[in-house]
Motif scaffolding. Structure first.
Motif, PDB file in Angstrom:
ATOM      1  N   MET A   1       0.838  -1.619  -0.143  1.00  0.00           N
ATOM      2  CA  MET A   1      -0.259   0.185  -0.051  1.00  0.00           C
ATOM      3  C   MET A   1       0.964   1.582  -0.126  1.00  0.00           C
ATOM      4  N   ASN A   2       0.429   2.373  -0.088  1.00  0.00           N
ATOM      5  CA  ASN A   2       0.996   3.830  -0.099  1.00  0.00           C
ATOM      6  C   ASN A   2       1.960   3.597   0.925  1.00  0.00           C
ATOM      7  N   PRO A   3       3.057   4.381   1.259  1.00  0.00           N
ATOM      8  CA  PRO A   3       3.504   4.407   2.004  1.00  0.00           C
ATOM      9  C   PRO A   3       3.179   5.151   3.273  1.00  0.00           C
ATOM     10  N   ALA A   4       2.533   5.688   3.104  1.00  0.00           N
ATOM     11  CA  ALA A   4       2.643   6.939   3.898  1.00  0.00           C
ATOM     12  C   ALA A   4       0.162   5.916   4.879  1.00  0.00           C
ATOM     13  N   ASP A   5      -0.081   5.379   4.115  1.00  0.00           N
ATOM     14  CA  ASP A   5      -0.962   4.406   4.659  1.00  0.00           C
ATOM     15  C   ASP A   5      -0.281   3.571   5.541  1.00  0.00           C
ATOM     16  N   ALA A   6       0.711   2.952   4.992  1.00  0.00           N
ATOM     17  CA  ALA A   6       1.279   2.290   6.230  1.00  0.00           C
ATOM     18  C   ALA A   6       1.708   2.295   6.925  1.00  0.00           C
ATOM     19  N   THR A   7       2.838   3.441   7.655  1.00  0.00           N
ATOM     20  CA  THR A   7       3.302   4.417   8.675  1.00  0.00           C
ATOM     21  C   THR A   7       1.800   4.824   9.437  1.00  0.00           C
ATOM     22  N   ALA A   8       1.245   5.683   8.943  1.00  0.00           N
ATOM     23  CA  ALA A   8       0.174   5.418   9.599  1.00  0.00           C
ATOM     24  C   ALA A   8      -0.353   4.737  10.839  1.00  0.00           C
ATOM     25  N   ILE A   9      -0.940   2.982   9.837  1.00  0.00           N
ATOM     26  CA  ILE A   9      -1.094   2.094  10.552  1.00  0.00           C
ATOM     27  C   ILE A   9      -0.647   2.064  11.146  1.00  0.00           C
ATOM     28  N   ALA A  10       0.876   1.840  11.580  1.00  0.00           N
ATOM     29  CA  ALA A  10       1.890   0.931  12.049  1.00  0.00           C
ATOM     30  C   ALA A  10       2.069   1.498  13.226  1.00  0.00           C
ATOM     31  N   ASP A  11       1.715   2.680  13.089  1.00  0.00           N
ATOM     32  CA  ASP A  11       1.960   3.796  13.912  1.00  0.00           C
ATOM     33  C   ASP A  11       1.219   3.383  15.711  1.00  0.00           C
ATOM     34  N   ALA A  12      -0.458   4.300  14.870  1.00  0.00           N
ATOM     35  CA  ALA A  12      -1.459   4.021  15.585  1.00  0.00           C
ATOM     36  C   ALA A  12      -1.227   2.257  16.683  1.00  0.00           C
ATOM     37  N   ALA A  13      -0.725   1.271  15.569  1.00  0.00           N
ATOM     38  CA  ALA A  13      -1.024  -0.241  16.480  1.00  0.00           C
ATOM     39  C   ALA A  13      -0.091  -0.127  16.976  1.00  0.00           C
ATOM     40  N   THR A  14       1.230   0.331  16.452  1.00  0.00           N
ATOM     41  CA  THR A  14       2.472   0.368  17.622  1.00  0.00           C
ATOM     42  C   THR A  14       2.000   1.172  18.907  1.00  0.00           C
ATOM     43  N   ALA A  15       1.437   2.168  18.931  1.00  0.00           N
ATOM     44  CA  ALA A  15       0.688   3.179  19.856  1.00  0.00           C
ATOM     45  C   ALA A  15      -0.483   2.145  21.134  1.00  0.00           C
ATOM     46  N   ALA A  16      -0.882   1.647  20.092  1.00  0.00           N
ATOM     47  CA  ALA A  16      -1.850   0.670  21.050  1.00  0.00           C
ATOM     48  C   ALA A  16      -1.140  -0.508  22.360  1.00  0.00           C
ATOM     49  N   LEU A  17       0.442  -1.259  20.903  1.00  0.00           N
ATOM     50  CA  LEU A  17       1.278  -2.202  21.826  1.00  0.00           C
ATOM     51  C   LEU A  17       1.423  -1.846  22.666  1.00  0.00           C
ATOM     52  N   ASP A  18       2.085  -0.104  22.266  1.00  0.00           N
ATOM     53  CA  ASP A  18       2.833   0.313  23.767  1.00  0.00           C
ATOM     54  C   ASP A  18       2.669   0.296  24.764  1.00  0.00           C
ATOM     55  N   ALA A  19       1.344   1.354  24.975  1.00  0.00           N
ATOM     56  CA  ALA A  19       0.373   1.745  25.805  1.00  0.00           C
ATOM     57  C   ALA A  19      -0.155  -0.057  26.649  1.00  0.00           C
ATOM     58  N   LEU A  20      -0.948  -1.505  25.987  1.00  0.00           N
ATOM     59  CA  LEU A  20      -1.296  -2.480  26.617  1.00  0.00           C
ATOM     60  C   LEU A  20      -0.361  -2.891  27.538  1.00  0.00           C
ATOM     61  N   ALA A  21       1.655  -2.595  27.347  1.00  0.00           N
ATOM     62  CA  ALA A  21       2.617  -3.222  27.687  1.00  0.00           C
ATOM     63  C   ALA A  21       2.959  -2.193  29.339  1.00  0.00           C
ATOM     64  N   ALA A  22       2.414  -0.620  29.118  1.00  0.00           N
ATOM     65  CA  ALA A  22       2.719   0.022  30.356  1.00  0.00           C
ATOM     66  C   ALA A  22       1.028  -0.144  31.285  1.00  0.00           C
ATOM     67  N   ASP A  23       0.039  -1.014  30.424  1.00  0.00           N
ATOM     68  CA  ASP A  23      -1.286  -1.171  31.476  1.00  0.00           C
ATOM     69  C   ASP A  23      -1.080  -2.184  32.072  1.00  0.00           C
ATOM     70  N   THR A  24      -0.693  -2.596  33.434  1.00  0.00           N
ATOM     71  CA  THR A  24      -0.321  -3.581  34.079  1.00  0.00           C
ATOM     72  C   THR A  24      -0.945  -4.397  34.683  1.00  0.00           C
ATOM     73  N   ASP A  25      -2.198  -3.344  34.797  1.00  0.00           N
ATOM     74  CA  ASP A  25      -4.094  -3.886  35.048  1.00  0.00           C
ATOM     75  C   ASP A  25      -4.550  -4.418  33.996  1.00  0.00           C
TER      76      ASP A  25
END
Length: 465
Positions: free
Chosen positions: A118-142
């Motif tokens: 896909m378009n690089p901008a779209d790919a980057t936007a998806i990856a950034d959003a999903a990575t941010a959610a994964l990072d938030a999950l890792a920080a949320d121990t509860d």
């Protein structure tokens, strides 16, 4: 040419975003579009047949959705094409170079990985959003998915799985005279790997094998199943049996295991079951326990429906996978009474006379009634519509001349009799319920999922005796 293509993609993206804005029901609270445009999946990958050229990618703090552009509403007949749960069915997203114009979006998902150009901008936007959610999950121990038995306003019956159904080494269908499940359980308990493998293979039909898999619970089998997998690491049956056993055993004793071990056990079971699918891709049986495990793990309803589709796509209508899906679509899952009844009616309508699937309709009415009323009831609690549909279902099922010609296996016969007996009791037909249960073993469905199922069953059987 490249300029024209880029402009076309921008037009498509803007059009899709306007589509989302015009249909607020497409996204739920907390979800947002991160990319909308053209892409293509890579031939030969698991996602190649799943994602069309134009899709909408939306994300929340816990899930990543992929919608077809033809989808106009979350509640339409076309569900999201893919639903990745952050940290559960999605473990990472990355962008790789592909060519001068496009990038490669790689979604790491143990059950359904996706590779999209896909378009690089779209790919980057998806990856950034999903990575941010994964990072938030890792920080949320509860954080962690909450089991149905703890969070649902309408939980499973307090008694859980009846020990005589999924935890016993006794014959499970004495009325039919079959002791093959008991034989398999005894061999697994004794650690007889080769004999266990041959015994499992002796179940000739898919219906018999599914019935067997649904009765492999109990901790006494654990060591034997581990030994079977160790001795036959390329056997789909070994992984299938071990995964199904882990699902039913964990589901029978969630409080005893505790939250952490409960979820770890179910995730390990899902790995076994998905590996069984890889080893024997045409076999539909793994998806029956996968729906139960997914329900308990908090897997989105869309994904559970995809698991059901994968089972029936393999060319058979198994009773067990329909029963599990019915539960997932209703108040015990994450669906609604309307969705559950629609599924039951459509499945019954498509089934021939004499099919066990006609029992889905009375079962759906039982669960709907159970969700809407208090526990103090014994008979006469179903609506006139439910009574009429139950009588019709019985006429085209166990009362049909085609029932005997279909020659259902003893386990299926016992289960259907139990469902119709519970429904008869709900319709006020006590004598009919008593007759249906005379000489028939109790089964998990429906009694263990009704809030006063134990009392109802004892009320009928005790009087019969």
């Amino acid at each position: 040419e490249r300029a024209r293509t880029d402009a076309s993609e921008r037009i498509v993206s803007r059009a899709l975003i306007r589509l989302v804005e015009a249909h607020p029901g497409l996204l739920e609270e907390g979800e947002r579009v991160v990319a909308a445009g053209r892409g293509r999946t890579v031939a030969g990958t698991d996602s190649a047949a799943a994602l069309p050229p134009s899709t909408i990618w939306a994300v929340s703090d816990r899930r990543l959705f992929v919608f077809d552009t033809a989808t106009r509403s979350r509640r339409s007949t076309a569900p999201p094409l893919a639903v990745f749960t952050i940290g559960v069915t999605l473990t990472g997203v990355r962008v790789e170079s592909f060519d001068r114009r496009d990038a490669l979006l790689v979604v790491d998902a143990p059950d359904r990985p996706a590779t999209v150009v896909m378009n690089p901008a779209d790919a980057t936007a998806i990856a950034d959003a999903a990575t941010a959610a994964l990072d938030a999950l890792a920080a949320d121990t509860d954080w962690g998915p909450r089991p149905t038995f703890d969070s649902s306003s309408h939980a499973y019956a307090d008694g859980g799985i009846d020990p005589s159904v999924q935890g016993s080494v006794e014959p499970l269908d004495p009325a039919g005279g079959s002791t093959r499940i008991a034989r398999l359980r005894a061999l697994l308990t004794a650690g007889e790997v080769e004999q266990s493998s041959r015994q499992f293979a002796s179940f000739a039909t898919l219906e018999e094998r599914e019935w067997c898999l649904r009765h492999l619970g109990g901790t006494a089998l654990t060591d034997g199943l581990d030994a079977w997998v160790d001795a036959a690491p390329d056997s789909a049956n070994a992984y299938l049996a071990r995964g199904a056993h882990a699902v039913w055993t964990a589901d029978a004793r969630p409080e005893e295991l505790g939250e952490v071990e409960f979820f770890d056990t179910l995730r390990a079971a899902e790995r076994d079951l998905f590996w069984a699918v890889e080893l024997d891709f045409a076999d539909p049986l793994a998806f029956t326990p996968l729906i139960r495990s997914g329900l308990r793990l908090g897997v989105p309803l869309e994904e559970l429906c995809l698991r059901f589709d994968e089972s029936v796509r393999r060319g058979t209508d198994l009773l067990g996978v329909h029963l599990e899906t019915l539960v997932a679509l209703g108040p015990l899952g994450s669906g609604s009474v309307a969705e559950m009844l629609t599924f039951a009616r459509s499945s019954s309508h498509a089934a021939p006379d004499g099919s066990p699937l006609h029992a889905l309709v009375p079962y759906a009415h039982l669960l709907a009634c159970d969700a809407h009323q208090g526990p103090a009831r014994r008979s006469g609690s179903m609506s006139s519509e439910a009574i009429r549909e139950t009588e019709l279902a019985k006429a085209v099922s166990i009362d049909s001349a085609m029932w005997q010609q279909a020659s259902p296996d003893p386990g299926t016969t016992a289960e259907i009799c139990n469902i119709f007996a519970a429904a008869a009791l709900g319709c006020g037909a006590f004598d009919q319920a008593r007759g249906l249960l005379t000489g028939v073993a109790r089964t998990f469905h429906p009694w263990s999922l009704l809030t006063d199922g134990d009392d109802r069953y004892r009320h009928v059987v005790g009087t019969a005796r």
